[in-house]
Design a protein around this motif. Structure first.
Motif, PDB file in Angstrom:
ATOM      1  N   ASN A 144       1.057  -1.170   0.045  1.00  0.00           N
ATOM      2  CA  ASN A 144       0.259   0.231  -0.029  1.00  0.00           C
ATOM      3  C   ASN A 144       0.912   1.326   0.079  1.00  0.00           C
ATOM      4  O   ASN A 144       2.137   1.132   0.017  1.00  0.00           O
TER       5      ASN A 144
ATOM      6  N   THR B  91      -1.249  -0.166  -3.651  1.00  0.00           N
ATOM      7  CA  THR B  91      -2.546  -0.139  -3.665  1.00  0.00           C
ATOM      8  C   THR B  91      -2.858   1.421  -2.997  1.00  0.00           C
ATOM      9  O   THR B  91      -1.941   1.674  -2.097  1.00  0.00           O
TER      10      THR B  91
ATOM     11  N   GLY C  46      -6.006   2.313  -1.429  1.00  0.00           N
ATOM     12  CA  GLY C  46      -7.233   2.543  -1.168  1.00  0.00           C
ATOM     13  C   GLY C  46      -8.516   3.098  -1.875  1.00  0.00           C
ATOM     14  O   GLY C  46      -8.364   2.525  -3.132  1.00  0.00           O
TER      15      GLY C  46
ATOM     16  N   GLY D  38      -7.616   3.728  -5.456  1.00  0.00           N
ATOM     17  CA  GLY D  38      -7.574   2.637  -6.680  1.00  0.00           C
ATOM     18  C   GLY D  38      -5.817   2.234  -6.413  1.00  0.00           C
ATOM     19  O   GLY D  38      -5.472   1.852  -5.332  1.00  0.00           O
TER      20      GLY D  38
ATOM     21  N   THR E 264     -12.415  -2.007   5.959  1.00  0.00           N
ATOM     22  CA  THR E 264     -11.418  -2.186   5.098  1.00  0.00           C
ATOM     23  C   THR E 264     -10.351  -3.150   5.384  1.00  0.00           C
ATOM     24  O   THR E 264      -9.394  -3.424   4.694  1.00  0.00           O
TER      25      THR E 264
END
Ligand code: ATP
Length: 294
Positions: free
Chosen positions: A180, A210, A212, A215, A238
């Protein structure tokens, strides 16, 4: 077949309006236990997305271990490589707030007893179309599995979470890394997804960051770059969005879907997962993903 060499944890989830600060006690509105762990999550996500999946890892000899095994098996995951070791299973203590955000403490338990891939694990890895790894098993074990994948010519997909320094011998064996935004910044020391992506591609052939609700960003050393939007949905939890994304991405790639289609498929699966509570409980089935892509 996709092999997942990774963690299985029981998630102990407390739902609360606002997570407590240090020294603070707050009253939550609900508690539940949900099978999770990044390895098990990715295995279940990939299986629900339509892939044949083998899970390689360990649980303890407690009730959580039996439940984790049963959950993986019920999702259609091959659990012959899931060993039972004396002591407690891994757990993750998760706080979910009313905005859908989460904070997590992982206690490895049985996952910490996985010192490396067994002979049977090595055979499973060598016969796979992809190997999925995360960082909830001891780092030497993850590195050994990655190297086994590399030697066998199997694409190695690493989720570098929880964030920690990555040894060169691990990165050298990884084909694709999927951090992320925070993990990407921690690994590269570079902020901003575009710059971090460039820095990641100095380390591995392919990378997906990533982002969140924003996209994901894909890049490859070939020069290909893709931005994948996320569907506009109301996020209720999430937890495991990233694991759902990776599991679905691997499933689509194993089917031979081109990278752009595989990324859209992964993004659709992850967007479905954030609309439901829990980890394994939130992952969509193949028909659900296909329907959301129409
Ligand atoms: P987690 O640690 O909660 O599992 P993560 O931090 O690893 O998640 P994120 O970047 O937050 O990963 O999310 C992974 C993917 O899930 C995103 O790339 C996106 O496709 C999807 N996603 C996450 N949040 C949302 C959202 N609010 N709406 C739609 N899709 C989302």
């Amino acid at each position: 077949m996709i092999s997942v060499f990774g963690s299985a944890n029981m998630d102990l989830v407390a739902y609360v309006a606002k997570a407590p600060g240090r020294g603070e006690t707050v009253t939550g509105h609900r508690f539940r236990t949900v099978p999770g762990g990044k390895g098990a999550n990715q295995a279940i996500a990939a299986a629900r997305a339509g892939a044949e999946v083998a899970f390689l890892g360990a649980v303890g000899d407690d009730g959580f271990g039996a439940e984790l095994r049963a959950t993986l098996a019920a999702a259609g995951v091959d659990v012959r490589g899931l060993r039972e070791v004396p002591g407690p299973s891994g757990i993750a203590h998760i706080v979910v707030d009313d905005d859908g955000g989460n904070s997590i403490i992982v206690v490895p338990g049985a996952n910490g007893a996985v010192t490396g891939p067994s002979g049977a694990d090595l055979a499973a890895i060598a016969g796979s179309q992809a190997l999925l790894l995360q960082l909830e098993l001891p780092l030497p074990a993850v590195t050994a599995a990655a190297q086994a994948g590399q030697v066998a010519g199997v694409p190695v997909i690493l989720t570098p979470a929880p964030a920690q320094p990555l040894p060169d011998e691990l990165l050298e064996a990884v084909t694709m890394i999927v951090p992320n935004e925070h993990e990407a910044a921690a690994i590269t020391g570079v902020t901003g997804p575009e710059a971090a992506l460039d820095a990641l591609l100095d380390l591995v052939e392919e990378a997906v960051i990533t982002l969140g609700a924003a996209g994901a960003l894909y890049g490859a050393r070939t020069g290909e770059r893709l931005r994948v939007p996320a569907a506009e949905v109301k996020a209720v939890d999430t937890t495991a969005a990233g694991d759902t994304f990776v599991g679905a991405l691997a499933a689509a790639r194993a089917e031979g879907q081109p990278v752009a289609a595989a990324l859209r498929f992964a993004s659709a699966a992850a967007a479905l997962s954030v609309q439901r509570e829990g980890a394994s409980t939130s992952m969509p089935t193949r028909p659900e993903i296909d329907a959301s892509l129409l």
